[in-house]
Design a protein around this motif. Sequence first.
Motif, short mmCIF file in Angstrom:
data_model
loop_
_atom_site.label_atom_id
_atom_site.label_comp_id
_atom_site.label_asym_id
_atom_site.label_seq_id
_atom_site.Cartn_x
_atom_site.Cartn_y
_atom_site.Cartn_z
N LEU A 102 5.60 6.03 7.01
CA LEU A 102 7.03 5.95 7.32
C LEU A 102 7.66 7.34 7.37
O LEU A 102 8.54 7.60 8.19
CB LEU A 102 7.74 5.09 6.26
N ALA A 103 7.19 8.22 6.49
CA ALA A 103 7.73 9.58 6.47
C ALA A 103 7.30 10.36 7.71
O ALA A 103 8.12 11.04 8.35
CB ALA A 103 7.28 10.29 5.20
N ILE B 118 13.14 5.52 2.31
CA ILE B 118 12.00 4.63 2.08
C ILE B 118 12.26 3.73 0.88
O ILE B 118 11.97 2.53 0.91
CB ILE B 118 10.71 5.45 1.87
N ASN B 119 12.83 4.31 -0.16
CA ASN B 119 13.16 3.53 -1.36
C ASN B 119 14.16 2.43 -1.01
O ASN B 119 14.03 1.28 -1.46
CB ASN B 119 13.73 4.46 -2.43
N THR B 120 15.15 2.76 -0.19
CA THR B 120 16.14 1.76 0.24
C THR B 120 15.48 0.67 1.07
O THR B 120 15.75 -0.52 0.89
CB THR B 120 17.26 2.43 1.07
N ASP C 76 0.85 -1.19 0.00
CA ASP C 76 0.00 0.00 0.00
C ASP C 76 0.89 1.24 0.00
O ASP C 76 1.74 1.41 0.88
CB ASP C 76 -0.89 -0.03 1.25
N SER C 77 0.68 2.14 -0.97
CA SER C 77 1.53 3.33 -1.06
C SER C 77 1.36 4.23 0.16
O SER C 77 2.22 5.08 0.44
CB SER C 77 1.21 4.11 -2.33
N GLY C 78 0.25 4.04 0.90
CA GLY C 78 0.07 4.82 2.13
C GLY C 78 1.14 4.53 3.16
O GLY C 78 1.38 5.34 4.07
#
Length: 405
Positions: free
Chosen positions: A253-254, A264-266, A246-248
Amino acid sequence: MGRSVLVLNSGSSSLKYALYNLEKSAKCLFRGVVEGIGASKSLIAHKNAQDARDVKLQGINVTNHRIGLNKVWELLHLDKDLSSSICAVGHRVAHGGETLTKPALITDTVKKAIEKAVLLAPLHNPPNLEGIKAAEELFHCPQVAVFDTAFHSTLPPYAYMYALPLSLYMELGLRRYGFHGTSYQCVLDQAANLLLKPKNNLNVIICHLGAGASMAAIRQGNCIDTTMGVTPLEGLVMATRSGDVDSGVMQILASEKGLSMQEINTLLNKESGLYGICGDKDMRVVLEAAQAGSEKHKLALDVFVHRIKKYLGAYLVHLEGKVDALVFTAGIGERSPPIRSMICHGLNAFGISLDHKKNYQDTNEKREIQSSTSKVKILVVPTDEELCIAQQTLELLSTIEPKSV
């Protein structure tokens, strides 16, 4: 030796290579890898595929792809006959965008198109370009790009479009592209040969299960759906990639962890998947630990298999139940009978039934492993992406410069 093709796969800190002699048969002469490019100490593992002689160079300083490829050049030329045998260099390029949908002779225009697709593959296309530029300096012969996304260019719009504002697709090319395309092409060809059926009459579901994992639904030889998206992150659970999420989660996380988009990408690409759930990313280790009673390793396995079966069900529907074969390939798909067994368990109602003895047969050959009552063939087909790139490279050259090859 006059029809040898060097295949290069340039990663951010590595350079894999293989040399094939395609004069009379598909024969691998040498293969190897340069690891730790840009690090203080690098490693080159070079193997003579004919007599299994290995050369290892450790602790050397390879600061960039140009120096790494020069070392490869020197190793290849320990065999003096090779100096005039390489007729072309085939490059694996991760992303071709929407315009590069078949192997292409590398020109300035093609390089600009690969560079434009960096937006879609920021981790892969830049080192791919570095490898191309280095090879152009060293090897004065035709250079061909073979794109990992090309096989999936037959996806219909309803399968590749995201339900985002259309302007984002028009401006940025945000859509599903799919990856592992060279492997799928290789495996599809072999499956057609094994089933004695023309490729354009073949309906198959291919499970490419390795550290990177994906699936594809193929109708009459054309890909109609695949699990990976605009990047290789989407879809199945992988060794360190989350797959569908889920992109949420990114917003949470942010806001709650204070993570940047890069962090987040890592996390999603390198700290998730099997590794994120159980702390191990090697499927063999995960299986052993689960069998020994580790609950978190069992959970990782269950999540991994559940995601595959979820897509398998969808693809059976997409193909309207008319499936010639379920095909397993890549490291896990080819060499893990327990995983194949877990995936096929409970699928008798769909005409998919595994033969236990055939499944556990100790061989690397392509083969059928379905039971006598299975309506759908179940195949194990080894993939050889490097060979497929070499063959596509030579095939392209034969059409545009028949006298040169």
